[in-house]
Design a protein around this motif. Structure first.
Motif, PDB file in Angstrom:
ATOM      1  N   VAL A  25      -6.655  -1.216   4.011  1.00 29.99           N
ATOM      2  CA  VAL A  25      -6.131   0.141   3.863  1.00 29.99           C
ATOM      3  C   VAL A  25      -4.956   0.041   2.895  1.00 29.99           C
ATOM      4  N   TYR A  26      -4.968   0.862   1.854  1.00 31.90           N
ATOM      5  CA  TYR A  26      -3.943   0.800   0.809  1.00 31.90           C
ATOM      6  C   TYR A  26      -3.123   2.070   0.774  1.00 31.90           C
ATOM      7  N   PHE A  27      -1.815   1.892   0.580  1.00 33.46           N
ATOM      8  CA  PHE A  27      -0.899   3.009   0.391  1.00 33.46           C
ATOM      9  C   PHE A  27      -0.005   2.656  -0.789  1.00 33.46           C
ATOM     10  N   PHE A  50       8.456  -8.340 -11.774  1.00 33.07           N
ATOM     11  CA  PHE A  50       7.373  -7.556 -11.185  1.00 33.07           C
ATOM     12  C   PHE A  50       7.969  -6.413 -10.381  1.00 33.07           C
ATOM     13  N   GLU A  51       7.098  -5.487 -10.012  1.00 28.50           N
ATOM     14  CA  GLU A  51       7.487  -4.438  -9.082  1.00 28.50           C
ATOM     15  C   GLU A  51       6.387  -4.305  -8.034  1.00 28.50           C
ATOM     16  N   VAL A  52       6.776  -3.941  -6.824  1.00 34.55           N
ATOM     17  CA  VAL A  52       5.804  -3.675  -5.769  1.00 34.55           C
ATOM     18  C   VAL A  52       5.279  -2.268  -5.998  1.00 34.55           C
ATOM     19  N   ILE A  53       3.953  -2.137  -6.122  1.00 35.81           N
ATOM     20  CA  ILE A  53       3.368  -0.816  -6.375  1.00 35.81           C
ATOM     21  C   ILE A  53       2.710  -0.224  -5.136  1.00 35.81           C
ATOM     22  N   GLY A  54       2.567  -1.035  -4.079  1.00 39.77           N
ATOM     23  CA  GLY A  54       1.960  -0.517  -2.863  1.00 39.77           C
ATOM     24  C   GLY A  54       1.798  -1.587  -1.806  1.00 39.77           C
ATOM     25  N   HIS A  55       1.249  -1.150  -0.680  1.00 39.21           N
ATOM     26  CA  HIS A  55       1.089  -2.034   0.476  1.00 39.21           C
ATOM     27  C   HIS A  55      -0.318  -1.903   1.041  1.00 39.21           C
ATOM     28  N   MET A  56      -0.820  -3.015   1.551  1.00 45.58           N
ATOM     29  CA  MET A  56      -2.125  -3.029   2.208  1.00 45.58           C
ATOM     30  C   MET A  56      -1.965  -3.584   3.605  1.00 45.58           C
ATOM     31  N   ASN A  57      -2.873  -3.155   4.439  1.00 42.24           N
ATOM     32  CA  ASN A  57      -3.006  -3.696   5.784  1.00 42.24           C
ATOM     33  C   ASN A  57      -4.488  -3.990   5.957  1.00 42.24           C
ATOM     34  N   ALA A  58      -4.826  -5.258   6.225  1.00 38.45           N
ATOM     35  CA  ALA A  58      -6.228  -5.647   6.307  1.00 38.45           C
ATOM     36  C   ALA A  58      -6.504  -6.351   7.631  1.00 38.45           C
ATOM     37  N   SER A  59      -7.559  -5.921   8.302  1.00 38.15           N
ATOM     38  CA  SER A  59      -7.999  -6.600   9.518  1.00 38.15           C
ATOM     39  C   SER A  59      -8.630  -7.918   9.130  1.00 38.15           C
ATOM     40  N   THR A  60      -8.427  -8.925   9.967  1.00 36.12           N
ATOM     41  CA  THR A  60      -9.029 -10.224   9.730  1.00 36.12           C
ATOM     42  C   THR A  60      -9.359 -10.863  11.064  1.00 36.12           C
ATOM     43  N   GLY A  61     -10.087 -11.922  11.019  1.00 30.81           N
ATOM     44  CA  GLY A  61     -10.453 -12.631  12.238  1.00 30.81           C
ATOM     45  C   GLY A  61      -9.709 -13.945  12.358  1.00 30.81           C
ATOM     46  N   ARG A  62     -10.009 -14.650  13.413  1.00 30.70           N
ATOM     47  CA  ARG A  62      -9.363 -15.930  13.676  1.00 30.70           C
ATOM     48  C   ARG A  62      -9.975 -17.047  12.840  1.00 30.70           C
ATOM     49  N   SER A  63     -11.256 -16.939  12.516  1.00 30.42           N
ATOM     50  CA  SER A  63     -11.951 -18.026  11.821  1.00 30.42           C
ATOM     51  C   SER A  63     -11.530 -18.112  10.359  1.00 30.42           C
ATOM     52  N   GLU A  64     -11.665 -19.298   9.814  1.00 29.59           N
ATOM     53  CA  GLU A  64     -11.325 -19.516   8.414  1.00 29.59           C
ATOM     54  C   GLU A  64     -12.219 -18.683   7.496  1.00 29.59           C
ATOM     55  N   SER A  65     -13.507 -18.589   7.829  1.00 30.89           N
ATOM     56  CA  SER A  65     -14.422 -17.814   6.985  1.00 30.89           C
ATOM     57  C   SER A  65     -14.051 -16.333   6.981  1.00 30.89           C
ATOM     58  N   SER A  66     -13.610 -15.813   8.117  1.00 34.14           N
ATOM     59  CA  SER A  66     -13.179 -14.423   8.187  1.00 34.14           C
ATOM     60  C   SER A  66     -11.930 -14.198   7.339  1.00 34.14           C
TER      61      SER A  66
END
Length: 113
Positions: A25-27, A50-66
């Motif tokens: 999710v990006y804002f 650089f400048e920060v242009i936005g923020h993300m929040n991403a769901s992830t899992g416990r596994s390395e592949s996730s």
């Protein structure tokens, strides 16, 4: 019975393709898309303005592949919105009714000056 099985399979394919647990999710601001995005784990590692242009929040899992897949999705999203880099800043864990763990990754999207 065959029709029910076919409908069930088609329904599951539709559900799974529309359901993206790791979709970030990006804002923030959007720019012309980019082809390359650099990854950082601290702003101290960035050796140019650089400048920060936005923020993300991403769901992830416990596994390395996730987690690898989540990083790929974050980079794809950053390219789409015109970011030059991403800074992975925080990993949060939320326990749901003592049965599952949900992990989210906070990411800053940067643009080089």
């Amino acid at each position: 019975m065959k029709i029910f099985s076919l409908l069930f399979v088609l329904g599951m394919i539709s559900f799974l393709s529309g359901c993206s647990l790791n979709s970030p999710v990006y804002f923030g601001s959007k720019f012309t898309s980019t082809n390359e995005v650099q990854s950082f784990y601290s702003t101290k590692d960035i050796n140019r303005p650089f400048e920060v242009i936005g923020h993300m929040n991403a769901s992830t899992g416990r596994s390395e592949s996730s987690q690898i897949r989540t990083r790929q999705l974050v980079i794809e999203k950053a390219k789409e919105i015109g970011g030059d880099g991403v800074v992975y800043s925080e990993l949060n864990r939320q326990v749901n009714q003592k049965t599952t763990d949900d992990f989210t990754m906070k990411v800053d999207v940067i643009k080089f000056k």
